[in-house]
Motif scaffolding. Structure first.
Motif, mmCIF file in Angstrom:
data_model
loop_
_atom_site.group_PDB
_atom_site.id
_atom_site.type_symbol
_atom_site.label_atom_id
_atom_site.label_comp_id
_atom_site.label_asym_id
_atom_site.label_seq_id
_atom_site.Cartn_x
_atom_site.Cartn_y
_atom_site.Cartn_z
ATOM 1 N N THR A 244 50.466 32.500 38.870
ATOM 2 C CA THR A 244 49.239 33.320 39.098
ATOM 3 C C THR A 244 49.429 34.740 39.426
ATOM 4 O OG1 THR A 244 48.069 31.276 40.042
ATOM 5 C CG2 THR A 244 47.083 33.477 40.367
ATOM 6 N N LYS A 245 48.834 35.597 38.486
ATOM 7 C CA LYS A 245 48.906 36.985 38.418
ATOM 8 C C LYS A 245 47.621 37.870 39.097
ATOM 9 C CE LYS A 245 49.881 41.037 35.689
ATOM 10 N NZ LYS A 245 50.228 41.481 34.169
ATOM 11 N N VAL A 246 47.993 38.607 40.068
ATOM 12 C CA VAL A 246 46.779 39.242 40.602
ATOM 13 C C VAL A 246 46.728 40.724 39.977
ATOM 14 C CG1 VAL A 246 46.771 38.196 43.070
ATOM 15 C CG2 VAL A 246 48.320 40.180 42.475
ATOM 16 N N ILE A 247 45.441 41.206 39.521
ATOM 17 C CA ILE A 247 45.178 42.237 38.870
ATOM 18 C C ILE A 247 43.923 43.020 39.371
ATOM 19 C CG2 ILE A 247 46.024 41.205 36.592
ATOM 20 C CD1 ILE A 247 43.340 41.097 35.626
ATOM 21 N N HIS A 248 43.611 44.122 38.957
ATOM 22 C CA HIS A 248 42.532 45.091 39.270
ATOM 23 C C HIS A 248 41.381 44.512 38.466
ATOM 24 C CE1 HIS A 248 40.107 48.253 40.953
ATOM 25 N NE2 HIS A 248 39.818 48.457 39.948
ATOM 26 N N ALA A 249 40.526 43.590 38.789
ATOM 27 C CA ALA A 249 39.272 43.418 38.172
ATOM 28 C C ALA A 249 38.261 44.331 37.920
ATOM 29 C CB ALA A 249 38.519 41.838 38.888
ATOM 30 N N ASP A 250 37.719 44.296 36.754
ATOM 31 C CA ASP A 250 36.743 45.483 36.518
ATOM 32 C C ASP A 250 35.531 44.863 35.586
ATOM 33 O OD1 ASP A 250 35.429 47.662 36.467
ATOM 34 O OD2 ASP A 250 36.752 48.518 34.879
ATOM 35 N N GLY A 251 34.318 45.405 35.606
ATOM 36 C CA GLY A 251 33.460 44.883 34.833
ATOM 37 C C GLY A 251 31.922 45.214 35.488
ATOM 38 N N GLU A 252 30.895 44.913 34.763
ATOM 39 C CA GLU A 252 29.592 45.301 34.996
ATOM 40 C C GLU A 252 28.715 44.015 34.947
ATOM 41 O OE1 GLU A 252 27.933 48.230 32.693
ATOM 42 O OE2 GLU A 252 29.387 49.782 33.358
#
Length: 401
Positions: A244-252
């Motif tokens: 499992t990898k944690v990332i910077h979630a982004d979206g609208e």
């Protein structure tokens, strides 16, 4: 040597002479032969002549008067020499001129007006306050202002300002600035996070730029629910989760949200009937001192007042530390009445429309509105609800484990 005839008439001075005696005609001929200029010559009576001449040439008539047995009498004087002679007893006038000149010279050594030009992002007050920290403000000695150093200080303090020019003309300082008009690229944030919901509603659209989601259009959401996950599962070729990898979630994420609306205002309201005539009041402000001038007209118990302030100046760049305040009073009659039912409903609808208009300016898309208006005693109550489509996602950082 410069001839006296070349001096202006105002400097030499003119006199009017009354000539009488035995041979006035001979004296006139002698003056012409001797180069003495006689003007406006006229005859009154049998042996009486009037003429004007330069004041400094009057002494040249003495030998001619003796030869012709005539008499010359000055009847009028005109010009600067006679004016200065009359002013000998009025010593206060030249002293006042000297003091006034000295006072104007003293005022010219200070800054009495500061103009800011070319600024859009930074207000005038913001730049004024910074200038005060640099000991540059109203009443500052001009010789103490180092323009080049002040320009550099403004550029260093305001990063959006790329060019500054400080000019001192008369008693006015003009600060011309040019701001950076290039759009800035926002800095990317790579801190691991989720995108969570801030409202209860139904999704109308969802766009994922980074992260994972299982939601789609039409799905209901609740406050605090994770809309876009910042934890991404890594799988092998067989579809098994290996890490499992944690990332910077982004979206609208946009959703249709229902909001409650409530508004109250008194049933009684004031009606102002203004009079056409106005009353003006003037005041002179010099520095921190204010001198009120007589007021013309009378003000009633109820009035509105608007005050305008204008700085006194001489020419285009010589300003004085003096302001003329003009206060305009407008009297009105006050009557208190109650709204009718129709007027109360109309006003309630207008207030709600203004409220919704502000929401639309902030990015909300109004979908439907329901409202009821009632009167509770002396209070008008407007209650209802409306639905709007708005962005509901916000970042929630993932804590390190």
């Amino acid at each position: 040597m410069v001839e006296m005839n070349k001096y202006p008439a105002a400097v030499r001075g003119k006199i009017e002479v009354r000539l009488t005696g035995r041979e006035p005609e001979r004296l006139i001929r002698l003056c012409g032969n001797g180069g003495i200029e006689l003007r406006r010559l006229r005859k009154e009576g049998e042996k009486e002549y009037y003429f004007t001449m330069w004041a400094d040439e009057f002494v040249k008539l003495r030998p001619f008067l003796k030869k012709t047995h005539c008499r010359a009498r000055i009847t009028a004087k005109e010009g600067t020499p006679f004016y200065l002679k009359r002013q000998k007893k009025r010593w206060l006038f030249p002293v006042g001129v000297l003091l006034g000149t000295a006072f104007l010279f003293m005022l010219s050594q200070f800054i009495w007006k500061v103009d800011i030009e070319g600024n859009e992002r930074y207000t005038d007050d913001t730049i004024y306050r910074f200038l005060e920290t640099q000991n540059v403000s109203f009443g500052t000695l001009k010789s103490s202002v180092f323009a080049a150093g002040l320009e550099e200080a403004i550029r260093d303090h305001f990063p959006e300002i790329t060019w500054v020019s400080v000019q001192l003309t008369g008693t006015k300082m003009t600060v011309n600035v040019k701001e950076d008009d290039q759009p800035k690229v926002p800095e990317s944030d790579e801190t691991p996070c989720h995108v969570i919901s801030t409202q209860n509603g139904v999704i109308t659209s969802i766009v994922v730029r980074s992260g994972e989601t299982e939601l789609k259009q039409g799905d209901p959401i609740t406050t605090g629910q994770i809309l876009i996950f910042g934890e991404v599962n890594l799988k092998d070729d067989g579809g098994n989760v290996t890490d499992t990898k944690v990332i910077h979630a982004d979206g609208e994420v946009y959703a249709k949200v229902t909001y409650r609306y409530s508004d109250r205002f008194p049933l009684a309201h004031e009606i102002r009937t203004y009079q056409e005539d106005t009353v003006k009041k003037y005041a002179l402000r010099i520095g921190d001192y204010r001198f009120a001038l007589p007021k013309f007209g009378k003000t009633g118990d109820n009035y509105d007042v608007v005050t305008e302030k204008s700085q006194l100046y001489l020419g285009s760049d010589f300003y004085f530390p003096c302001y003329l305040e003009t206060s305009t009073y407008r009297n009105y009659e006050l009557v208190v009445e109650d709204y009718s039912k129709e007027a109360a409903e109309t006003l309630a609808n207008e207030r709600m429309e203004n409220y919704l208009k502000k929401l639309e300016e902030n990015g909300y898309e109004i979908d439907s509105v329901e409202m009821t208006v009632t009167v509770d005693g002396q209070t008008v109550v407007a209650e209802g609800e409306f639905s709007a489509i708005s962005q509901v996602g916000e970042k929630e950082f993932i804590k390190d484990e």
